[in-house]
Scaffold this motif. Structure first.
Motif, short mmCIF file in Angstrom:
data_model
loop_
_atom_site.label_atom_id
_atom_site.label_comp_id
_atom_site.label_asym_id
_atom_site.label_seq_id
_atom_site.Cartn_x
_atom_site.Cartn_y
_atom_site.Cartn_z
N LEU A 144 0.83 -1.20 0.00
CA LEU A 144 0.00 0.00 0.00
C LEU A 144 0.87 1.26 0.00
CD1 LEU A 144 -2.85 -1.01 2.48
CD2 LEU A 144 -2.96 -0.89 -0.03
N HIS A 145 1.94 1.22 0.75
CA HIS A 145 2.86 2.37 0.79
C HIS A 145 3.54 2.55 -0.57
CE1 HIS A 145 5.43 5.40 2.47
NE2 HIS A 145 6.53 4.70 2.23
N ILE A 146 3.93 1.45 -1.19
CA ILE A 146 4.54 1.50 -2.52
C ILE A 146 3.55 2.11 -3.52
CG2 ILE A 146 5.29 0.05 -4.46
CD1 ILE A 146 6.45 -1.84 -2.20
N ALA A 147 2.30 1.69 -3.44
CA ALA A 147 1.26 2.24 -4.33
C ALA A 147 1.08 3.73 -4.07
CB ALA A 147 -0.05 1.50 -4.12
N ASP A 148 1.13 4.12 -2.80
CA ASP A 148 1.01 5.54 -2.46
C ASP A 148 2.18 6.33 -3.02
OD1 ASP A 148 -0.32 7.71 -1.08
OD2 ASP A 148 1.35 7.65 0.35
N LEU A 149 3.39 5.79 -2.87
CA LEU A 149 4.57 6.46 -3.44
C LEU A 149 4.45 6.59 -4.95
CD1 LEU A 149 7.48 4.80 -1.44
CD2 LEU A 149 6.70 7.18 -1.26
N GLN A 150 3.98 5.54 -5.59
CA GLN A 150 3.81 5.55 -7.05
C GLN A 150 2.80 6.62 -7.45
OE1 GLN A 150 5.70 3.76 -9.05
NE2 GLN A 150 4.77 4.52 -10.92
N GLY A 151 1.73 6.73 -6.67
CA GLY A 151 0.72 7.76 -6.94
C GLY A 151 1.31 9.15 -6.83
#
Length: 119
Positions: A45-52
């Motif tokens: 989820l954190h990786i997805a947030d960073l990607q966003g």
């Protein structure tokens, strides 16, 4: 990884992924079994947030890739599977997952089939 690649492994302890702006992109390989998915799902989820942020606000961190290998007895015990599929669809090529089941006795749903190995 390729043959002779050097990798760092961590088992147990505190789990976190907190890259800073300007850090080099990394390729993460996450391995989970059963309920051990909890801290790794938080990392996804954190990786997805960073990607966003990278795509929208530009926080300065260029995301690498994250590959999750997740095993359970059967697909009904794969926690967060729908959420993980959603992350893979939202970030194709950046977030991938292979589910492995060891004691599957029923038909695997069509949505999961391309991502599942095992019995």
């Amino acid at each position: 990884c390729t043959v002779d690649s050097e990798v760092a492994l961590r088992v147990g302890g505190d789990f976190f992924f907190d890259p800073q702006p300007g850090d080099s992109p990394v390729k993460l390989v996450l391995i989970a079994g059963g309920v051990g998915i909890n801290p790794l799902f938080s990392m996804l989820l954190h990786i997805a947030d960073l990607q966003g942020y990278q795509e929208g606000k530009g926080n300065g961190y260029k995301m690498g890739t994250a590959k999750l290998y997740y095993s359970a007895k059967n697909t009904s015990e794969l926690l967060f599977k729908k959420n993980i599929l959603g992350l893979m669809n939202a970030f194709p090529g950046k977030i991938t997952c292979r589910f492995h089941v060891t004691q599957q006795s029923s038909q695997i749903c069509q949505e999961l089939q391309p991502h599942v190995t095992g019995k």
